[in-house]
Write an enzyme that holds these catalytic residues in place. Structure first.
Site, PDB file in Angstrom:
ATOM      1  N   GLY A   1       0.862  -1.142   0.017  1.00 25.25           N
ATOM      2  CA  GLY A   1      -0.248  -0.222  -0.069  1.00 25.25           C
ATOM      3  C   GLY A   1       0.791   1.082  -0.059  1.00 25.25           C
ATOM      4  N   SER A   2       0.239   2.192   0.684  1.00 28.60           N
ATOM      5  CA  SER A   2       1.243   3.526   0.732  1.00 28.60           C
ATOM      6  C   SER A   2       2.567   3.836   1.168  1.00 28.60           C
ATOM      7  CB  SER A   2       0.039   4.753   1.158  1.00 28.60           C
ATOM      8  OG  SER A   2      -1.152   4.813   0.550  1.00 28.60           O
ATOM      9  N   THR A   3       2.848   2.706   1.931  1.00 26.02           N
ATOM     10  CA  THR A   3       4.222   2.569   2.597  1.00 26.02           C
ATOM     11  C   THR A   3       4.989   2.510   1.440  1.00 26.02           C
ATOM     12  OG1 THR A   3       4.120   0.167   2.797  1.00 26.02           O
ATOM     13  CG2 THR A   3       3.379   1.579   4.986  1.00 26.02           C
TER      14      THR A   3
END
Length: 489
Positions: free
Chosen positions: A215-217
């Site tokens: 995801g956004s990591t």
């Protein structure tokens, strides 16, 4: 009479010679064949005829050996077995060994020639040395904080010391007690069947053997690639990004959970996790550059061992532009282990350099004499040092003002990045909550810990699930445990 005595003596000498020749044949030339014969139980009896060496955390053993008085005399025991199972694995008289119990079996069982001052004599006598010990890099406080923070939910935590690559915590939940598999009675078989049939998969090491969409990591990697490639020069300059963003060559629009993402700067987009900005940046960077940056962080590396093997984290290099846009925000085919994402955070904290992670500090003889040490670890550059400085600023903004405020630690500098990863058919599964971070105490000259947390079954409603809400508090507890114990170091 004398002639008969001579003949008898000659016959006895020939018979003795035949016995010696046959003994030599058996003990020298055919010994390995007999040793490997499944019907030969002597090696097994010898293996379990003495206590096994121990695995140590913080100088204290987390394993032991129990005298059963049976033919296979000693069984393995574990102190706080579920807490350390993702590190120790199990040592079973029936099902063999896994994880550290497997990779360090020679030392622990006493079979390693390095344990003997006279290896050739041991080879001749077939004697077994006392088992040696394995000293791990784990930080007891960090391990306990991670385990307690997950609280039995499905998930994992990995923590690393950025400057060295020492693994400080490696937790996977739900877990199991390896001692249930140590012996050879009927209860062991029942435990084995139960653990393997458990739908929660307690024996799955989610920290190193399970990959997830990050995801956004993953935007940390995309930001590094964009800065290194010069696609973004000023992190405070508008990026000319629409909201929603039409994926190239498709009629599918990508939207944001956050507001104010239209034409947002990289700083604002990173702080509030704007998908549209980073999807567009990924397309602008291109597959070769983004793939090269991901590879520098450790993606697509099939040879990672700590010393047991780690599942490779992957970044698809065969994508079109629409797929690249999704890959750049940690979706599509992008997959990562928690250990890999801890390495990403550690690279930012360590000035752009990635240290190879490791779990064994040294091995010793039973008396404590050192057999081998980890030594210095290989290092590679994941990004330019100037890029790392900018990313540290951006990650600090996330914790101070953005989606990761629950990771803040008074008196420490903390950087982080939240992530909510979609998965399942039509993204129908409960999103995974991610958080990656690093922390530096006020008395430290460099960051002391980098952490990655993933929670599979976050308890919040689907619309409220976020790495900042579910995973960040766990990361904070782990970082606090490390910082408290390293004051003055």
């Amino acid at each position: 009479m004398t002639r008969h005595i001579r003949l008898a003596a000659l016959l006895c000498a020939l018979m003795l010679a035949a016995l010696l020749v046959n003994a030599t044949r058996l003990q020298v030339f055919e010994a390995s064949a007999y040793d490997e014969n499944p019907a030969n139980r002597r090696p097994t009896i010898a293996r379990y005829g003495q206590p096994r060496g121990d695995i140590l955390v913080g100088g204290e053993p987390i394993t032991g050996s129990k005298d059963t008085g049976e033919q296979l005399r000693y069984e393995r025991t574990y102190k706080e077995g579920p807490l350390y199972a993702p590190v120790t694995g199990f040592a079973s008289q029936v099902y063999g060994t896994t994880l550290l119990e497997h990779t360090e079996d020679g030392v622990l069982s006493g079979a390693d020639p390095m344990l003997s001052p006279f290896p050739l004599w041991n080879e001749f006598t077939r004697a077994r040395n006392p088992g040696g010990d394995v000293v791990t890099t784990l930080h007891r406080g960090a391990q306990e904080a991670a385990y307690e923070g997950l609280g039995g939910r499905k998930g994992a935590v990995a923590a690393i010391e950025p400057s060295t690559g020492r693994i400080l915590a490696l937790v996977s939940t739900p877990s199991y007690n390896p001692e249930a598999l140590s012996g050879n009675g009927p209860t062991v078989s029942r435990s084995w069947i139960g653990l393997n049939e458990d739908p929660d998969k307690p024996m799955l090491n989610r920290a190193v053997r399970q990959t997830y969409p990050p995801g956004s990591t993953f935007k940390v990697v995309t930001a590094a690639a964009a800065l290194d490639a010069g696609v973004v020069v000023d992190v405070d300059k508008p990026t000319d990004s629409p909201d929603p963003y039409l994926l190239p060559g498709t009629s599918t629009s990508l939207i944001n959970e956050a507001r104010g993402c239209a034409d947002a700067s990289m700083r604002a987009a990173f702080t509030w996790s704007c998908n549209t900005v980073f999807a567009k940046l990924g397309v602008a960077v291109g597959v070769p550059q983004l793939a090269a940056t991901a590879r520098a962080f450790g993606f697509n590396d099939t040879g990672v061992r700590i010393p047991f093997s780690v599942a490779p984290s992957t970044f698809d290099t065969t994508v079109d532009k629409a797929q690249l846009a999704l890959s750049a925000i940690g979706q599509y085919n992008t997959r990562a282990t928690p250990l890999q994402m801890a390495m990403v955070a550690a690279a930012v904290a360590n000035g752009g350099q990635v240290r190879e992670p490791y779990l064994v500090e040294r091995t010793t003889r039973r008396g404590g004499a050192t057999l081998a040490t980890a030594g210095s670890r290989p290092v590679r550059r994941a990004m330019h040092p100037a890029t790392a400085v900018r990313l540290r600023e951006l990650m600090t903004d996330v914790v101070r003002d953005g989606t990761g405020t629950k990771a803040a630690i008074p008196g420490a500098v903390v950087g982080g990045k939240t992530g909510t990863a979609q998965h399942g058919i039509g993204n129908s599964g409960t999103p995974y909550a991610w958080f990656v971070s690093w922390a530096q105490g006020e008395r430290h000259v460099e960051p002391k810990v980098a952490v990655a947390v993933v929670v599979e079954d976050a308890e919040a409603d689907r619309g409220e699930i976020s790495g900042g809400g579910d995973a960040a508090p766990i990361a904070r507890a782990v970082m606090e445990a490390v910082l408290k114990s390293s004051v003055g170091r």
